[in-house]
Design a protein around this motif. Structure first.
Motif, short mmCIF file in Angstrom:
data_model
loop_
_atom_site.label_atom_id
_atom_site.label_comp_id
_atom_site.label_asym_id
_atom_site.label_seq_id
_atom_site.Cartn_x
_atom_site.Cartn_y
_atom_site.Cartn_z
N ASP A 25 0.82 -1.21 0.00
CA ASP A 25 0.00 0.00 0.00
C ASP A 25 0.85 1.26 0.00
OD1 ASP A 25 -2.26 -1.54 -0.04
OD2 ASP A 25 -2.64 -1.42 2.12
N ASP A 178 -6.27 1.57 3.98
CA ASP A 178 -6.87 1.61 2.67
C ASP A 178 -8.32 2.09 2.74
OD1 ASP A 178 -8.31 0.15 0.21
OD2 ASP A 178 -6.18 0.35 -0.23
N ASN A 179 -8.76 2.75 1.66
CA ASN A 179 -10.13 3.26 1.62
C ASN A 179 -11.19 2.16 1.65
OD1 ASN A 179 -9.28 5.93 1.49
ND2 ASN A 179 -9.16 5.92 -0.74
N ARG A 180 -10.78 0.92 1.39
CA ARG A 180 -11.78 -0.15 1.41
C ARG A 180 -12.31 -0.43 2.81
NH1 ARG A 180 -7.01 -3.07 0.32
NH2 ARG A 180 -6.31 -4.40 2.02
N TYR A 181 -11.62 0.07 3.82
CA TYR A 181 -12.09 -0.15 5.19
C TYR A 181 -13.13 0.91 5.53
CZ TYR A 181 -8.35 -3.50 5.46
OH TYR A 181 -7.55 -4.59 5.22
N GLN A 182 -14.38 0.52 5.44
CA GLN A 182 -15.51 1.38 5.74
C GLN A 182 -16.67 0.51 6.18
OE1 GLN A 182 -17.45 2.83 1.89
NE2 GLN A 182 -15.34 2.45 1.22
N GLU A 298 -8.31 -0.25 11.26
CA GLU A 298 -9.24 -0.86 10.32
C GLU A 298 -10.60 -1.11 10.98
OE1 GLU A 298 -5.65 -3.06 7.81
OE2 GLU A 298 -6.95 -4.24 9.14
N ALA A 301 -12.37 2.27 11.37
CA ALA A 301 -12.89 2.75 10.09
C ALA A 301 -14.15 2.02 9.68
CB ALA A 301 -11.82 2.61 9.01
N SER A 359 -9.47 8.35 10.26
CA SER A 359 -9.34 9.27 9.13
C SER A 359 -8.02 10.03 9.14
CB SER A 359 -10.50 10.27 9.12
OG SER A 359 -10.41 11.19 10.19
N THR A 362 -3.68 8.13 6.42
CA THR A 362 -3.90 7.84 5.00
C THR A 362 -2.59 7.46 4.34
OG1 THR A 362 -3.50 10.09 4.17
CG2 THR A 362 -5.72 9.61 5.00
N GLU A 364 -1.73 8.34 1.36
CA GLU A 364 -1.19 9.51 0.66
C GLU A 364 -0.29 10.32 1.59
OE1 GLU A 364 -2.55 13.61 -1.65
OE2 GLU A 364 -4.09 12.21 -0.93
#
Length: 380
Positions: A25, A178-182, A298, A301, A359, A362, A364
């Motif tokens: 990642d 990762d953004n998939r953790y929601q 995770e 999130a 949040s 990240t 990025e």
């Protein structure tokens, strides 16, 4: 002049667990962010040239059929001065991403990432052979490197203490998630995931990590036993591959008689993890030591309260959002889980603040920090 940076991508290729995921990642985010540097990604143990992923125009794979075990024998056990540039080609900087730094040419700048020092802090949780290897190689690698990256302040502090390193030589690089953790609230999809892993339609606790003593699964199972003995109809789902020194956990399962309510599902598919977190009553992660501790963030999130340890990096990651416990105290672990289950106001507050905490992390942000570290080392 555009710099050329070599990165050991082997953990991302070989490992399904935390270090492999971190490397994948982080480097993926770096390549997305930075189109002005030439990158050469070294992968040991394969002769493939594509590795199932199309890279940006400024990055190339540098594969070698020599396995990581053979390279370790050559570089670290035999200490043969065979430079890594024979694999990567000439680079200005080489980043060793997994504890050990290979030989390089004298003109190459070097960085090594040390993810944790669990083999020192919790020596009984590592195999004697691995512990002896790391005891020899990590100090040698960190002394030789131009700079060191640590996954947390706790790991940096351990490096300073145990390897006698100057503070300014080490930078803490926090990971992202990762953004998939929601939150997954699709009941049909959650049931599909349960069926896939043979998890019955009952409330469950969830935890993630390779089966090894450091993850503290035996005490989690004993805490589950206490809860079930006092009327809580709970199961436990453990997602993680087989590791080492597993006998204690299996013995605990036999002693407690909980074989039928503890589900060892092996490595979970990436696309299923958010659902597994979301469907749980709580994430229980009282590890004895972590360099970072992805399951904490995770779980947050995904809208699930977290119980974790008050040791190593875990307070850094969890902030004051999770319930912290002494990982060696089974009753304290059980009581923390009981609080999460019984106190609806506490549960709602943990979920709300968990979203805020997660949040902050990240990939990025991590990639930008890594790019700055590279620039700083190259400028010296």
């Amino acid at each position: 002049m555009i710099p050329t940076i070599g990165i050991d991508y082997t953990p991302a290729y070989e490992q399904g667990g935390g270090i492999g995921r971190l490397t994948r990642d982080l480097i993926d985010a770096l390549l997305t962010l930075d189109s002005e540097t030439n990158y050469r990604l070294m992968v040991a143990g394969t002769s493939k040239t594509t590795l199932g992923k199309q890279l940006a125009s400024n990055a190339v794979w540098k594969a070698t059929p020599l396995s990581s075990k053979w390279l370790a024998r050559v570089w670290h056990r035999m200490q043969l001065p065979v430079p890594v540039e024979l694999i990567t080609g000439q680079v200005d900087l080489f980043h060793a991403t997994d504890f050990t730094l290979p030989p390089t040419r004298s003109t190459t700048k070097t960085i090594v990432t040390v993810h944790d020092m669990s083999y020192v802090r919790v020596p009984d949780a590592a195999s004697p052979r691995l512990r002896a290897y790391l005891d020899a190689v990590v100090p040698r690698s960190t002394r030789r490197a131009d700079h060191i990256i640590a996954d947390s302040q706790a790991t940096k502090d351990d490096l300073i203490e145990f390897c006698q390193l100057p503070e300014q030589k080490i930078t803490v690089l926090l990971s992202g998630i990762d953004n998939r953790y929601q939150v997954i609230d699709n009941d049909s999809f959650l049931m599909t995931i349960r069926n896939f892993y043979h998890i019955p339609s009952v409330p469950y606790l969830f935890t993630v990590g390779t089966i090894q003593p450091r993850k503290n699964y035996s005490r989690v199972i004993r805490a589950l036993k206490q809860l079930r003995d006092t009327g809580y109809d709970l199961h436990l789902v453990i997602a993680g591959g087989k590791g080492w020194l597993e006998d204690e956990m299996y013995q605990t399962l036999e002693e407690t008689g909980l074989n039928d309510v503890v589900h060892l599902i092996g490595y979970a598919k990436d696309e299923h993890l958010a659902g597994l977190y979301s469907g749980a009553e709580a994430v229980v992660f009282p590890s004895l030591y972590e360099g970072f501790g992805f399951p904490v963030l995770e779980g947050m999130a995904c809208g699930t309260p977290v119980v974790t340890s008050n040791v190593s990096s875990l307070p850094e990651v969890a902030g004051d959002v999770a319930i912290m416990v002494d990982p060696y105290d089974v009753e304290e672990i059980a009581n923390a889980i009981r609080r999460v289950l019984d106190d609806s106001d506490l549960r709602a507050e943990m979920i709300r603040r968990g979203f805020e905490q997660a949040s902050r992390f990240t990939w990025e942000k991590s990639a930008r920090h890594l790019r700055d570290i590279y620039a700083d080392v190259l400028s010296r």
